[in-house]
Each structure stands twice: as structure tokens, then as C-alpha cells.
Design a protein around this motif. Structure first.
Motif, PDB file in Angstrom:
ATOM      1  N   ALA A   1     170.111  32.129  23.814  1.00  0.00           N
ATOM      2  CA  ALA A   1     169.971  31.648  22.437  1.00  0.00           C
ATOM      3  C   ALA A   1     171.359  31.291  21.903  1.00  0.00           C
ATOM      4  N   PRO A   2     171.908  30.143  22.318  1.00  0.00           N
ATOM      5  CA  PRO A   2     173.260  29.760  21.882  1.00  0.00           C
ATOM      6  C   PRO A   2     173.406  29.835  20.369  1.00  0.00           C
ATOM      7  N   ASP A   3     174.581  30.339  19.948  1.00  0.00           N
ATOM      8  CA  ASP A   3     174.794  30.622  18.529  1.00  0.00           C
ATOM      9  C   ASP A   3     176.168  30.111  18.113  1.00  0.00           C
ATOM     10  N   ALA A   4     176.210  29.262  17.092  1.00  0.00           N
ATOM     11  CA  ALA A   4     177.461  28.635  16.672  1.00  0.00           C
ATOM     12  C   ALA A   4     178.473  29.664  16.179  1.00  0.00           C
ATOM     13  N   HIS A   5     178.001  30.676  15.459  1.00  0.00           N
ATOM     14  CA  HIS A   5     178.919  31.680  14.931  1.00  0.00           C
ATOM     15  C   HIS A   5     179.591  32.444  16.061  1.00  0.00           C
ATOM     16  N   ASN A   6     178.806  32.857  17.054  1.00  0.00           N
ATOM     17  CA  ASN A   6     179.403  33.593  18.170  1.00  0.00           C
ATOM     18  C   ASN A   6     180.316  32.696  18.997  1.00  0.00           C
ATOM     19  N   ASP A   7     179.928  31.436  19.163  1.00  0.00           N
ATOM     20  CA  ASP A   7     180.798  30.500  19.882  1.00  0.00           C
ATOM     21  C   ASP A   7     182.147  30.382  19.177  1.00  0.00           C
ATOM     22  N   ALA A   8     182.120  30.322  17.850  1.00  0.00           N
ATOM     23  CA  ALA A   8     183.372  30.213  17.102  1.00  0.00           C
ATOM     24  C   ALA A   8     184.210  31.481  17.251  1.00  0.00           C
ATOM     25  N   LEU A   9     183.550  32.634  17.231  1.00  0.00           N
ATOM     26  CA  LEU A   9     184.275  33.889  17.402  1.00  0.00           C
ATOM     27  C   LEU A   9     184.943  33.950  18.767  1.00  0.00           C
TER      28      LEU A   9
ATOM     29  N   LEU B   1     186.069  42.994  17.703  1.00  0.00           N
ATOM     30  CA  LEU B   1     185.459  44.257  17.302  1.00  0.00           C
ATOM     31  C   LEU B   1     184.999  44.254  15.852  1.00  0.00           C
ATOM     32  N   ALA B   2     185.567  43.382  15.034  1.00  0.00           N
ATOM     33  CA  ALA B   2     185.113  43.279  13.648  1.00  0.00           C
ATOM     34  C   ALA B   2     183.643  42.865  13.590  1.00  0.00           C
ATOM     35  N   CYS B   3     183.205  42.114  14.606  1.00  0.00           N
ATOM     36  CA  CYS B   3     181.803  41.680  14.663  1.00  0.00           C
ATOM     37  C   CYS B   3     180.965  42.598  15.537  1.00  0.00           C
ATOM     38  N   TRP B   4     181.501  42.978  16.698  1.00  0.00           N
ATOM     39  CA  TRP B   4     180.705  43.641  17.714  1.00  0.00           C
ATOM     40  C   TRP B   4     181.060  45.114  17.943  1.00  0.00           C
ATOM     41  N   GLY B   5     182.111  45.612  17.309  1.00  0.00           N
ATOM     42  CA  GLY B   5     182.559  46.952  17.650  1.00  0.00           C
ATOM     43  C   GLY B   5     182.136  48.062  16.721  1.00  0.00           C
ATOM     44  N   GLY B   6     181.981  47.762  15.437  1.00  0.00           N
ATOM     45  CA  GLY B   6     181.578  48.790  14.492  1.00  0.00           C
ATOM     46  C   GLY B   6     182.591  49.900  14.333  1.00  0.00           C
ATOM     47  N   LEU B   7     183.884  49.575  14.463  1.00  0.00           N
ATOM     48  CA  LEU B   7     184.904  50.606  14.282  1.00  0.00           C
ATOM     49  C   LEU B   7     185.997  50.101  13.348  1.00  0.00           C
ATOM     50  N   ASP B   8     186.746  51.038  12.808  1.00  0.00           N
ATOM     51  CA  ASP B   8     187.870  50.733  11.924  1.00  0.00           C
ATOM     52  C   ASP B   8     189.123  50.605  12.790  1.00  0.00           C
ATOM     53  N   TRP B   9     189.598  49.389  12.953  1.00  0.00           N
ATOM     54  CA  TRP B   9     190.755  49.149  13.812  1.00  0.00           C
ATOM     55  C   TRP B   9     191.965  49.956  13.355  1.00  0.00           C
TER      56      TRP B   9
ATOM     57  N   ARG C   1     194.569  50.352  24.428  1.00  0.00           N
ATOM     58  CA  ARG C   1     193.471  50.285  25.393  1.00  0.00           C
ATOM     59  C   ARG C   1     192.524  49.146  25.067  1.00  0.00           C
ATOM     60  N   LEU C   2     192.168  49.018  23.807  1.00  0.00           N
ATOM     61  CA  LEU C   2     191.263  47.952  23.391  1.00  0.00           C
ATOM     62  C   LEU C   2     191.893  46.580  23.600  1.00  0.00           C
ATOM     63  N   ALA C   3     193.202  46.484  23.395  1.00  0.00           N
ATOM     64  CA  ALA C   3     193.893  45.214  23.619  1.00  0.00           C
ATOM     65  C   ALA C   3     193.886  44.831  25.094  1.00  0.00           C
ATOM     66  N   ARG C   4     193.917  45.824  25.978  1.00  0.00           N
ATOM     67  CA  ARG C   4     193.812  45.529  27.413  1.00  0.00           C
ATOM     68  C   ARG C   4     192.384  45.106  27.769  1.00  0.00           C
ATOM     69  N   GLN C   5     191.418  45.816  27.211  1.00  0.00           N
ATOM     70  CA  GLN C   5     190.032  45.592  27.606  1.00  0.00           C
ATOM     71  C   GLN C   5     189.438  44.315  27.035  1.00  0.00           C
ATOM     72  N   ILE C   6     190.044  43.741  26.012  1.00  0.00           N
ATOM     73  CA  ILE C   6     189.506  42.488  25.480  1.00  0.00           C
ATOM     74  C   ILE C   6     189.558  41.391  26.532  1.00  0.00           C
ATOM     75  N   HIS C   7     190.448  41.517  27.505  1.00  0.00           N
ATOM     76  CA  HIS C   7     190.490  40.542  28.596  1.00  0.00           C
ATOM     77  C   HIS C   7     189.224  40.613  29.440  1.00  0.00           C
ATOM     78  N   LEU C   8     188.602  41.791  29.524  1.00  0.00           N
ATOM     79  CA  LEU C   8     187.363  41.931  30.271  1.00  0.00           C
ATOM     80  C   LEU C   8     186.194  41.312  29.513  1.00  0.00           C
ATOM     81  N   VAL C   9     186.250  41.385  28.187  1.00  0.00           N
ATOM     82  CA  VAL C   9     185.251  40.682  27.372  1.00  0.00           C
ATOM     83  C   VAL C   9     185.325  39.191  27.658  1.00  0.00           C
ATOM     84  N   HIS C  10     186.555  38.675  27.657  1.00  0.00           N
ATOM     85  CA  HIS C  10     186.742  37.245  27.938  1.00  0.00           C
ATOM     86  C   HIS C  10     186.265  36.905  29.345  1.00  0.00           C
TER      87      HIS C  10
END
Length: 234
Positions: free
Chosen positions: A95-103, A124-132, A142-151
């Protein structure tokens, strides 16, 4: 993704009279070894790692990217699945989504600019539910390293490089399926649920009031009760 198996503890405790839960950390997470960034791609490497743990029909339960891994296994080997519970599956190709594509374009641009922390913060502001800002310096690193795995999972999740949505794939899953969502999750999640459910022969859907994407952590009791219903159906 960007968490670890310990978060399943409260759910495992609630379900201890139903099943024994094994919750392996994703590659590059928790106590699992890193992914080397080569071949196969991250989603394939993760799927093979999990699939190697299956020696009999199991109840597969996955959250977010983990749900897409469970779904990929179910499509490839439906005989290995006794029941399938998908919590907030992020198979964006369904279900392609323009908002997620932009994020994700924003995340990619920040990564290319070497702004790993800002890329993680935006995601994480959209998908993480945590206070950075509440995270420790080590936690933010750790999160900065792992964002490469999201990509690295983009090709599988946004473009279905794993071919999960191939003809007759979802239709071949004959185990009971339950898709669980948070009532306050991004709109793309119910759209994905609709697209997947339309092709599955035995599927139910549930929404947890007041919950968003990280509901296994924020609403473990409600999620565990829903999982139990699907286990009973199996």
C-alpha cells in the motif's frame, strides 16, 4: 527493528501457559552479531537467520519489520507455520504511501549527508514512539548506527524485493492469521492490513485503542490477549 528481544518479556510472561516464546534479536541488534552489509541483503539475511530456527510448525509472531520476516517465511513455507500473528506489518509495497515515501527520502538524504543521528531522530519521531532527548548518549549512538539497517531494508519493504506479494503467495497461507494494529498508528498501517487481508483465506484484524506503532511495548497485555486468541484458533 532498533530494539531487542527483551521487549517481548511481558508478552511472553502473559502467554507462558500457552506457548514458549523465543525472541531472537535482529542482526545488528541486542546480542546478535552485526550484518556485514554485503550479500544477501539485510531482509534476506534476517529471514534466513530466523528460518534456521524452525524445526517444526510454529506460531510465528512478528512486529513491524519482524512481521514482514514472519510473512515472508509463511509465504515461502506455509507448512512451517501453525499460526501467524502480524503486528503492524510494514510491507509498504502492499500500500504505497506518499507520507512514508517522503519520510524515507528525508532519512536517506540525512544519511547521505552524514547526519546519522538526525536521520534516526526523524524516523523514530514517526515509527519509534520514544523521546529522543530522553535517550542516553550511548542509546542515541546505538540508534544512529541502526538507522542504516532501516535504510538497508528499504528494497524489501518499499519495493518488495523479496517478492512476498507474488501471485498465489499470500493465498497459500492456510494457517490462522491475525493482523494487530494500534488505533493511533500511521494511516499506512491499516491500508497495508487491508491489502494483505484481501488475499488471505483465514485472517482477522484487531485494533488496540490508544496504541500506536510500538504497541507490543506500550500495550503488552492487550497484545498478548489478542495473540492468545489466534493461538486458540490454531
Amino acid at each position: 527493528m532498533m530494539g531487542n528481544g527483551v521487549y517481548w518479556g511481558p508478552i511472553a510472561e502473559t502467554l507462558r501457559d500457552h506457548v514458549r516464546i523465543s525472541a531472537p534479536d535482529l542482526p545488528g541488534h541486542g546480542q546478535s552479531p552485526d550484518w556485514d552489509g554485503g550479500t544477501p541483503d539485510y531482509h534476506t539475511f534476517t529471514t534466513r537467520t530466523v528460518a534456521a530456527l524452525i524445526d517444526r510448525p510454529l506460531d510465528l509472531i512478528g512486529h513491524s519489520m519482524g512481521a514482514t520476516v514472519a510473512l515472508r517465511i509463511a509465504v515461502a513455507a506455509p507448512e512451517a507455520v501453525r499460526s501467524l500473528t502480524l503486528i503492524e506489518p510494514v510491507l509498504f509495497a502492499a500500500a504505497p504511501d506518499a507520507h512514508n515515501d517522503a519520510l524515507m527520502a528525508e532519512v536517506e538524504a540525512k544519511l547521505k549527508a552524514g547526519e546519522d543521528a538526525e536521520a534516526a531522530r526523524a524516523f523514530l519521531a514517526c515509527w519509534g514512539g520514544l523521546d529522543w532527548d530522553a535517550q542516553t548518549p550511548a542509546g542515541r549512538a546505538r540508534l544512529a548506527r541502526q538507522i542504516h539497517l532501516v535504510h538497508a531494508s528499504n528494497e524489501a519493504l518499499r519495493h518488495d524485493a523479496a517478492n512476498i506479494l507474488r501471485p498465489d503467495g499470500l493465498e497459500a497461507i492456510d494457517a490462522p492469521v491475525l493482523i494487530i494494529m494500534g488505533e493511533e498508528s500511521p494511516p499506512v498501517i491499516p491500508a497495508i492490513a487491508d491489502a494483505l487481508a484481501a488475499r488471505m483465506p483465514d485472517v482477522g484484524r484487531a485494533r488496540v485503542p490508544g496504541a500506536s506503532h510500538m504497541l507490543p511495548i506500550t500495550h503488552p497485555r492487550q497484545v498478548a490477549e489478542l495473540i492468545a486468541l489466534n493461538l486458540e484458533r490454531a
